[in-house]
Design an enzyme around this catalytic site. Structure first.
Site, mmCIF file in Angstrom:
data_model
loop_
_atom_site.group_PDB
_atom_site.id
_atom_site.type_symbol
_atom_site.label_atom_id
_atom_site.label_comp_id
_atom_site.label_asym_id
_atom_site.label_seq_id
_atom_site.Cartn_x
_atom_site.Cartn_y
_atom_site.Cartn_z
ATOM 1 N N ASP A 1 -37.255 18.788 -62.021
ATOM 2 C CA ASP A 1 -37.456 18.073 -63.285
ATOM 3 C C ASP A 1 -38.840 18.399 -63.862
ATOM 4 O O ASP A 1 -39.731 18.886 -63.145
ATOM 5 C CB ASP A 1 -37.350 16.566 -63.017
ATOM 6 C CG ASP A 1 -37.628 15.757 -64.255
ATOM 7 O OD1 ASP A 1 -36.981 16.007 -65.288
ATOM 8 O OD2 ASP A 1 -38.506 14.865 -64.202
ATOM 9 N N ASP B 1 -40.723 16.365 -67.038
ATOM 10 C CA ASP B 1 -41.566 15.232 -67.444
ATOM 11 C C ASP B 1 -41.585 14.156 -66.357
ATOM 12 O O ASP B 1 -40.538 13.650 -65.968
ATOM 13 C CB ASP B 1 -41.056 14.638 -68.773
ATOM 14 C CG ASP B 1 -42.185 14.014 -69.588
ATOM 15 O OD1 ASP B 1 -43.283 13.797 -69.048
ATOM 16 O OD2 ASP B 1 -41.967 13.740 -70.780
#
EC number: 3.1.3.-
Lengths: 256, 256
Positions: free
Chosen positions: A11, A13
């Site tokens: 991932d 953010d």
């Protein structure tokens, strides 16, 4: 901590950066993967950026990579539509440049009159008229696809409405639920895995958000590594039934 | 059919007119009430028109009335806020002229920075930025009010998104449910009844939509008259548990 994985779906953010702030341990984690040539893909739920824009954003955080290491819900949507075997698929789009580029570059034809698909993603230029158009087209038989169902996005002003709120408006107007691409759905993980070309048992999903990143791994039967540098907190995780495979406070704790 | 009521709360769209088309039996029903001086109020779920605009619209259908006979969700919202006893209540508004006029004429102060209330109604000029502002203000403590929760509006293009779809977008972004004024909620009926000044047992709610008009009557313990000139159909009514008090195919069947 250690368990050997041959590849990672990572991932962005809350894991590699937090808005404009770099998460140093996340950045070093990527550097360690790169030094050891361990395959990895950055798997984001952000539909608004093109892959090159994601590469540029990572570059600003000191993470040097290229578009072959990026997978977005806009790419997943384009691939999903191509896989349906409709010749010259026609689409109406609510979204930003990342979504437009992915769909049009993959051969979709923009058609606001009688499309096969209405694709809805995050759109900071959303208007009532776009929702009205989507509603009428879906009621007339177009298939309803959502890039991702995130209800909120962090911003310097606070939590602002995400793509999921636009999906919910269209869903409420049409009475129809969208097919959603982004995490926690299986679709985007399976498509990213095709790009990684490794067995599921050899890959871990890494992220800060239990409801999207970790649930995506769980739904796709991949191991998961939750990192406490973003959304999810130890208190929240104490309450969930399906725990992440691994939990770290920072990715500096994770040996590759 | 006959049962004597001393007053009526009468829906508009689907009951007196259907878009630009006059429902003759509805118009004659109103004329019979006027001839016998039977008190009545037109109770609409449309927040976008001012009372005078509603009077003008009725005039175009040959129904002559005045603003004392009109009650709208925008008027209900203004009265509800005044009843909360906050001095100089401050509001941020998503809506059209009918809502702006009701709130500002009743003494509310428009404040997009730190309002006491965020009021959300139908807005054909809705933008992402309005929803974002509403979301941030509600997250900062402003109370969330919805004029009405209609998910769809009939139009010449088909069923288009109603206020309820905008409420759902804000609800999804904030995790908070609005206080809703319009039918089927009790609030608007109770406020309209204050204006009618009759006992509940002497008044019937008249309308074409089971889910809004008839449910409003049921929720407020008023008798109800369903007319099959609009949304609801005999097949739908066969399936509901709480039946309307009376059902007519046309209001010409109803003796006053």
């Amino acid at each position: 901590m250690s368990q050997t994985y041959k590849g990672y779906l990572i991932d962005l953010d809350g894991t590699i950066y937090r808005g404009n702030e770099t998460i140093e341990a996340g950045k070093r984690f990527v550097e360690r993967l790169q030094e050891k040539n361990i395959p990895h893909i950055f798997l984001t739920n952000n539909s608004t950026r093109t892959p090159q824009m994601v590469v540029d954003k990572l570059g600003k955080h000191g993470v040097n990579t290229d578009v072959t290491h990026i997978y977005t819900p806009s790419m997943a949507t384009a691939e999903y539509i191509q896989n349906q075997d409709i010749e010259n698929p026609r689409v109406y789009i609510i979204g930003e440049v990342g979504l437009y580029r992915s769909l049009l570059d993959s051969g979709c034809i923009y058609d606001p009159i009688s499309p096969d698909y209405v694709v809805v993603g995050m759109d900071q230029d959303l208007t009532y008229n776009k929702v009205k158009k989507a509603t009428l087209l879906i009621s007339n038989g177009a298939k309803f696809i959502g890039t991702n169902a995130d209800t909120n996005l962090p911003s310097h002003e606070g939590l602002i409405p995400g793509a999921g709120t636009i999906l919910k408006m269209v869903e409420t107007a049409t009475g129809q639920k969208p097919v959603v691409m982004g995490k926690p759905e299986k679709i985007i993980v399976d498509l990213a895995m095709k790009q990684l070309q490794l067995d599921k048992s050899d890959v871990a999903v890494v992220g800060d958000n239990y409801n999207t990143d970790i649930m995506a791994g769980i739904n796709s039967h991949l191991d998961t590594i939750l990192v406490y540098t973003g959304v999810s907190t130890p208190e929240q995780i104490a309450a969930v039934k399906d725990k992440p495979t691994h939990i770290v406070n920072s990715l500096s704790e994770w040996e590759v």
